[in-house]
Design a protein around this motif. Sequence first.
Motif, PDB file in Angstrom:
ATOM      1  N   LYS A   1      38.649  25.856  38.043  1.00 10.82           N
ATOM      2  CA  LYS A   1      38.429  27.132  38.715  1.00 10.82           C
ATOM      3  C   LYS A   1      37.518  27.026  39.947  1.00 10.82           C
ATOM      4  CE  LYS A   1      39.412  30.412  34.972  1.00 10.82           C
ATOM      5  NZ  LYS A   1      40.238  31.410  35.635  1.00 10.82           N
TER       6      LYS A   1
ATOM      7  N   GLU B   1      38.865  29.308  42.594  1.00 10.07           N
ATOM      8  CA  GLU B   1      38.524  30.728  42.436  1.00 10.07           C
ATOM      9  C   GLU B   1      37.129  31.008  42.981  1.00 10.07           C
ATOM     10  OE1 GLU B   1      38.961  32.675  38.733  1.00 10.07           O
ATOM     11  OE2 GLU B   1      40.947  31.849  38.301  1.00 10.07           O
TER      12      GLU B   1
ATOM     13  N   LYS C   1      36.060  33.281  46.354  1.00  2.35           N
ATOM     14  CA  LYS C   1      35.161  34.432  46.268  1.00  2.35           C
ATOM     15  C   LYS C   1      33.955  34.259  47.188  1.00  2.35           C
ATOM     16  CE  LYS C   1      36.174  36.244  41.653  1.00  2.35           C
ATOM     17  NZ  LYS C   1      36.301  37.654  42.063  1.00  2.35           N
TER      18      LYS C   1
ATOM     19  N   ASP D   1      32.850  40.292  42.437  1.00  6.28           N
ATOM     20  CA  ASP D   1      32.974  39.807  41.061  1.00  6.28           C
ATOM     21  C   ASP D   1      33.899  40.740  40.285  1.00  6.28           C
ATOM     22  OD1 ASP D   1      32.592  38.692  38.574  1.00  6.28           O
ATOM     23  OD2 ASP D   1      30.714  39.758  38.224  1.00  6.28           O
ATOM     24  N   ASP D   2      34.796  40.166  39.491  1.00  8.09           N
ATOM     25  CA  ASP D   2      35.684  41.007  38.693  1.00  8.09           C
ATOM     26  C   ASP D   2      35.330  40.973  37.217  1.00  8.09           C
ATOM     27  OD1 ASP D   2      36.435  38.397  38.472  1.00  8.09           O
ATOM     28  OD2 ASP D   2      38.494  38.674  39.124  1.00  8.09           O
TER      29      ASP D   2
ATOM     30  N   ASP E   1      41.180  31.594  30.024  1.00 11.83           N
ATOM     31  CA  ASP E   1      41.178  32.304  31.299  1.00 11.83           C
ATOM     32  C   ASP E   1      40.440  33.627  31.147  1.00 11.83           C
ATOM     33  OD1 ASP E   1      41.771  33.403  33.764  1.00 11.83           O
ATOM     34  OD2 ASP E   1      43.809  33.963  33.190  1.00 11.83           O
ATOM     35  N   ASN E   2      39.597  33.948  32.109  1.00 14.50           N
ATOM     36  CA  ASN E   2      38.844  35.202  32.018  1.00 14.50           C
ATOM     37  C   ASN E   2      39.245  36.229  33.080  1.00 14.50           C
ATOM     38  OD1 ASN E   2      37.283  33.381  33.919  1.00 14.50           O
ATOM     39  ND2 ASN E   2      36.211  35.296  34.262  1.00 14.50           N
ATOM     40  N   THR E   3      40.130  35.842  34.012  1.00 15.36           N
ATOM     41  CA  THR E   3      40.526  36.807  35.038  1.00 15.36           C
ATOM     42  C   THR E   3      41.916  37.388  34.789  1.00 15.36           C
ATOM     43  OG1 THR E   3      41.129  34.886  36.393  1.00 15.36           O
ATOM     44  CG2 THR E   3      39.061  35.974  36.904  1.00 15.36           C
TER      45      THR E   3
ATOM     46  N   SER F   1      44.531  39.765  41.645  1.00 16.76           N
ATOM     47  CA  SER F   1      44.162  41.171  41.824  1.00 16.76           C
ATOM     48  C   SER F   1      43.420  41.316  43.141  1.00 16.76           C
ATOM     49  CB  SER F   1      43.266  41.646  40.667  1.00 16.76           C
ATOM     50  OG  SER F   1      41.974  41.063  40.754  1.00 16.76           O
TER      51      SER F   1
ATOM     52  N   ASN G   1      40.431  41.647  43.462  1.00 15.91           N
ATOM     53  CA  ASN G   1      39.177  40.912  43.338  1.00 15.91           C
ATOM     54  C   ASN G   1      39.371  39.489  42.833  1.00 15.91           C
ATOM     55  OD1 ASN G   1      37.769  43.173  44.219  1.00 15.91           O
ATOM     56  ND2 ASN G   1      37.452  43.946  42.150  1.00 15.91           N
ATOM     57  N   SER G   2      40.614  39.028  42.756  1.00 14.76           N
ATOM     58  CA  SER G   2      40.916  37.634  42.405  1.00 14.76           C
ATOM     59  C   SER G   2      42.079  37.187  43.286  1.00 14.76           C
ATOM     60  CB  SER G   2      41.289  37.502  40.918  1.00 14.76           C
ATOM     61  OG  SER G   2      40.173  37.664  40.081  1.00 14.76           O
TER      62      SER G   2
ATOM     63  N   HIS H   1      43.958  32.612  41.263  1.00 13.34           N
ATOM     64  CA  HIS H   1      43.838  32.763  39.810  1.00 13.34           C
ATOM     65  C   HIS H   1      44.349  31.516  39.118  1.00 13.34           C
ATOM     66  CE1 HIS H   1      45.818  33.821  35.881  1.00 13.34           C
ATOM     67  NE2 HIS H   1      44.534  33.998  35.646  1.00 13.34           N
TER      68      HIS H   1
END
Length: 278
Positions: A38, A41, A45, A52-53, A63-65, A69, A71-72, A75
């Motif tokens: 990551k 990612e 950012k 931050d999402d 995976d945490n996202t 989106s 805000n991402s 991914h």
Amino acid sequence: MGADSLFGPLDPAPDAGWTAAPPRMGFFTDTSVCIGCKACEVACKEWNAVPDDGFNLLGTSYDNTGGLSANSWRHVAFIEQDVLTQTGRPDINWLMMSNVCKHCTHAGCLDVCPTGALFRTEFGTVVVQEDVCNGCGYCIPACPYGVIDQREDDGRAWKCTMCYDRMGDGMTPACAQACPTQSIQYGELDELRTRADARVAALHADGDSRARLYGHDPQDGVGGDGAFFLLLDEPEVYGLPPDPVVATRDLPAMWRRAGVAGLAMAAAVVVSFLGGRA
């Protein structure tokens, strides 16, 4: 029917009016060497000041996202597969992939934007100008990949710009610069396609028949992507549409049919008028 047969061949930047445009630039993402770190990612950012999402444990993977989106913009998907070893014992196989906006050759988002907030750069990429976007959201359903998203706090559309500011200074986009395994490769699109073909051939020669390219074909439903991928399974496994088609692909034919119908109607009115006078 491929996009080129619908629209005609297209070199995006010159078609958008850029004279003496540089070579088209793009991403080749080789998922066979992605380690899921990551770093892409985080770099995206940090460089683009993407908010931050949150840290959400989805309960289905590491995976945490969850997906692309507002805000991402990059991914990294973690896909856990139950497999059997050659001895018949159960095991786990991991597929990882850093997803991003495809910067389509035929971009539906560009076709439907009423304000010109979306524009084609001299490098052939597609960028949203946040100071021009009015938040209408027309671009969101027009994207065959579900990439574009609106932020809840302001309603405007946001997505990857391929670090347009860095490209203009001759720099590598932040995600590719940060990738420790060269899973994300940036460069001239034609050269990347040649490199990708060679990589697939090498994997096949090593016995990995799963390797395939996605978004590489200029005859597909979007005319090929400016960001394409080497996958190790079917596109659906990665959450990608198997046969993406730009939503506005039929517009030229529709306008032609409308023009023919209009001429026929006008001719009928003239004939009727002349017939009435006779």
